[in-house]
Design an enzyme around this catalytic site. Structure first.
Site, PDB file in Angstrom:
ATOM      1  N   SER A   1      68.520   9.405  58.166  1.00 39.01           N
ATOM      2  CA  SER A   1      67.474   9.740  57.262  1.00 39.01           C
ATOM      3  C   SER A   1      68.821   9.614  56.846  1.00 39.01           C
ATOM      4  O   SER A   1      69.825  10.462  56.052  1.00 39.01           O
ATOM      5  CB  SER A   1      67.125  10.572  57.158  1.00 39.01           C
ATOM      6  OG  SER A   1      66.389  11.091  55.887  1.00 39.01           O
TER       7      SER A   1
ATOM      8  N   TYR B   1      65.361  19.848  58.488  1.00 40.56           N
ATOM      9  CA  TYR B   1      65.098  18.180  58.681  1.00 40.56           C
ATOM     10  C   TYR B   1      66.833  17.400  58.266  1.00 40.56           C
ATOM     11  O   TYR B   1      67.726  16.891  59.291  1.00 40.56           O
ATOM     12  CB  TYR B   1      64.172  17.275  57.912  1.00 40.56           C
ATOM     13  CG  TYR B   1      64.259  15.930  58.064  1.00 40.56           C
ATOM     14  CD1 TYR B   1      63.033  15.770  59.064  1.00 40.56           C
ATOM     15  CD2 TYR B   1      64.239  15.322  57.137  1.00 40.56           C
ATOM     16  CE1 TYR B   1      63.106  14.016  59.286  1.00 40.56           C
ATOM     17  CE2 TYR B   1      64.302  13.718  57.307  1.00 40.56           C
ATOM     18  CZ  TYR B   1      63.801  13.276  58.111  1.00 40.56           C
ATOM     19  OH  TYR B   1      63.355  11.713  58.569  1.00 40.56           O
TER      20      TYR B   1
END
Length: 256
Positions: free
Chosen positions: A148, A162
């Site tokens: 990501s 995350y």
């Protein structure tokens, strides 16, 4: 003497987190490329069935399995299904993961562990466990891990745990790329920015619009746009690419 040649053997691919979003789009893209598929889901069996049906429209008949990336026994069971069905694996796409939106000072130890065990440790266990199957296959073999933008630049629109888990995937992928290159097994990363999905739907309209306005291309990406990058890196067309990170972020981060 006949001029007829046998068709090439199909490439076998395992895609995690394929019940929706990028994983579902990736499964469909690999089906269109002629791969045999094993797709997994964590909770959304109906979504996985819909993905399988979309793959069937492209000529594939995917096997579907439930996978809990926090449970090593569940990972072993999915890999055993691939071994029993095929005995080899050409493509592993580690897409499964979770992304709770929790403020940094509200993250509990249990939630930190859940995110990192699912995203980072789960990716590691899948890759490590799949190595015998990848080594048993001939020709081009490829692992594509989905990280990501949050793992590259910090979790501006996501969360600390995350971002940390996706940063770990980047480091893990680069290390395995070096370790496995001599065996002809490629390891690459696709790092999406904001992509329309069930996860980003949690943002709320105002936050969604603000983030879209900050993207140089002025919109969120589509799952199919990330999937096309994954499918490319998974294919022999990218046979000289390993250790790379393919950014799909609309220009939010541009490397020199």
């Amino acid at each position: 003497m006949s001029d007829r040649t046998d068709p090439p053997a199909p490439r076998r691919a395992l895609v995690t987190g394929a019940s929706s979003g990028i994983g579902a789009a990736t499964a469909v893209a690999l089906a269109a490329a002629g791969c045999e598929l094993l797709i997994t889901y964590a909770r959304d069996a109906e979504g996985a069935a819909a993905t399988a049906a979309a793959c069937a429209e492209r000529g594939a008949a995917p096997r579907v399995a439930r996978l809990d990336l926090r449970d090593p026994a569940s990972i072993d069971a999915v890999l055993e299904e691939a071994r029993a069905s095929w005995g080899e694996l050409h493509v592993l796409v580690n897409n499964g993961g979770i992304c709770p939106y929790t403020a940094a000072d509200e993250i509990t130890v249990d939630e930190w562990d859940a995110v990192n065990e699912t995203n980072a440790r789960g990716t590691f266990l899948m890759l490590r466990g799949a190595l015998p199957l990848l080594r048993a296959a001939s020709g081009d073999r490829s692992v594509v891990n989905v990280a990501s933008l949050a793992g590259q630049a910090g979790g501006v629109s996501t969360s600390v745990h995350y971002a940390a888990s996706k940063g770990a995937i980047l480091a893990l992928s680069r290390t395995y790329a070096r370790l496995l290159a001599a065996e002809g097994i490629r390891v690459n990363v696709v790092a999406p920015g904001p992509v329309e999905s069930g996860i980003t739907s949690q943002l709320g309209d105002a936050r969604h619009d603000d983030l879209a306005a900050a993207v140089p291309l002025r919109r969120f990406g589509r799952p199919e746009e990330a999937a096309s990058a994954i499918a490319l890196l998974a294919s022999p067309a990218a046979g000289f690419t390993t250790g790379a990170t393919y950014d799909v972020n609309g220009g939010l981060r541009i490397d020199a």
